[in-house]
Design an enzyme around this catalytic site. Structure first.
Site, PDB file in Angstrom:
ATOM      1  N   LYS A  54       0.864  -1.203   0.068  1.00 19.32           N
ATOM      2  CA  LYS A  54       0.128  -0.117   0.022  1.00 19.32           C
ATOM      3  C   LYS A  54       0.817   1.189  -0.013  1.00 19.32           C
ATOM      4  CE  LYS A  54      -3.938  -2.512   2.036  1.00 19.32           C
ATOM      5  NZ  LYS A  54      -4.622  -2.889   3.288  1.00 19.32           N
ATOM      6  N   GLN A  98      -4.276  -1.463   9.653  1.00 21.31           N
ATOM      7  CA  GLN A  98      -4.412  -2.713   9.009  1.00 21.31           C
ATOM      8  C   GLN A  98      -5.015  -4.051   9.816  1.00 21.31           C
ATOM      9  OE1 GLN A  98      -3.199  -3.557   5.811  1.00 21.31           O
ATOM     10  NE2 GLN A  98      -4.044  -5.673   5.895  1.00 21.31           N
ATOM     11  N   ASP A 121     -10.507   3.265   4.127  1.00 19.76           N
ATOM     12  CA  ASP A 121     -11.015   1.793   4.218  1.00 19.76           C
ATOM     13  C   ASP A 121     -12.279   1.359   4.105  1.00 19.76           C
ATOM     14  OD1 ASP A 121      -9.301  -0.615   3.493  1.00 19.76           O
ATOM     15  OD2 ASP A 121      -8.879  -0.857   5.763  1.00 19.76           O
TER      16      ASP A 121
END
Ligand code: NDP
Length: 294
Positions: A54, A98, A121
């Site tokens: 990422k 994450q 996200d």
């Protein structure tokens, strides 16, 4: 092979090139540099790889990316304090925690702590709630589901009025992709481990999304001729002929299903590359919103 291939790798590259141009323009015309903070707790090797990817892709399109790593025994308060600090940082437009977090942490509380404007996200409960409500829009849709819709759109396939069957009801893929398909006026059936006679249900689908995590589960006779088949699954199967001893396969038996479907995504190279592309897109959107450009 009768099915046409939906090339996620090529589509993700196209999106990345568009974003590179958009980020350069944002900087030149408005002095805005989109910023993404990644938060990794612990040393799970898969999570480390995802975060590295990422950050690498962010840098490629010109997004300023900052990585934070906390030890695996970090407390709830420490993780939430970091999130709050990033919420207040004007150079950061997107915060990515994450997942999965170590077991002792309350994942929902951490996601709840992320400012909804920075939830790139798309997992904040308010964003998910808006996704599920008629007439409301989430500020950000979760990246893998959004990537699935983008793949279908960019292939020129109409969603409206189609019969869509989603295999899987997880919070990160099955459920949100179903909500997105519903918002696009598809008729939705969601299947799960208690669904009776799965092949009979999936055979109704004009658009079939498989997100179960079971290698090669969807066979040719599960698929309506000409259907669009989107394979989200990423499964490792033993393969002694490979140097690393395994290969990646999807939830769909590609070799069989490609003879029946109209369109199909490969694994790897289908949905996978879209997830990061959509994260970058959400980060640029967040930066534009923060600058009052949207
Ligand atoms: P989960 O394990 O969270 O959910 C799996 C879902 O499939 C559940 O709803 C479960 O039903 C259902 N299911 C499991 N077994 C069966 C079965 N035999 N018959 C019918 N339904 C079944 O998985 P995720 O949604 O997180 O991930 C799914 C797959 O997608 C995985 O392979 C994962 O690696 C991959 N993935 C890929 C991403 C990408 O970027 N390409 C991103 C995220 C995931 P129930 O709810 O009843 O338990």
């Amino acid at each position: 092979m009768t099915a046409k291939l939906i090339d996620g790798k090529a589509i993700a590259k196209e999106i990345q090139e568009e974003l590179t141009r958009e980020v350069a323009e944002l900087k030149e015309k408005h002095g805005v540099v989109p910023g993404l903070a990644t938060v990794l707790v612990g040393d799970n090797p898969a999570s480390q790889t995802y975060v590295r990817m990422k950050q690498k892709r962010s840098a490629e399109v010109g997004i300023h990316s900052v990585g934070y790593t906390l030890p695996g025994d970090a407390t709830q308060e420490e993780v939430e304090a970091l999130v709050r600090k990033l919420n207040a940082d004007p150079t950061i437009h997107g915060i990515l925690v994450q997942l999965p977090l170590p077991k002792h942490l309350n994942e929902e509380a951490v996601l709840n702590a992320i400012s909804i404007e920075k939830d790139v996200d798309g997992f904040h409960p308010i964003n998910i709630g808006r996704l599920a409500m008629k007439g409301r829009q989430a500020l950000f849709a979760p990246c893998t589901p959004a990537g699935i819709i983008e793949l279908i759109d960019r292939t020129g396939i109409a969603i409206e009025g189609k019969e869509a069957v989603v295999l899987g009801r997880s919070n990160i893929v099955g459920l949100p992709v179903s909500m997105l398909l519903l918002k696009r006026n598809a008729t939705i059936t969601i299947c799960h481990s208690r669904t009776h006679d799965l092949p009979a249900v999936t055979r109704r689908a004009d658009i079939l999304v498989a997100a179960v995590g079971r290698p090669l589960m969807v066979k040719a006779d599960w698929v309506k001729p000409g259907a669009v088949v989107i394979d989200v699954g990423i499964n490792r199967v033993d393969d002694p002929s490979r140097k690393r001893g395994y290969r990646l396969v999807g939830d769909v038996d590609f070799e069989e299903v490609k003879e029946v479907a109209g369109w199909i995504t490969p694994v790897p190279g289908g949905v996978g590359p879209m997830t990061i592309a959509m994260l970058l897109k959400n980060t640029v959107t967040a930066a534009k919103r923060a600058a009052g450009l949207l």
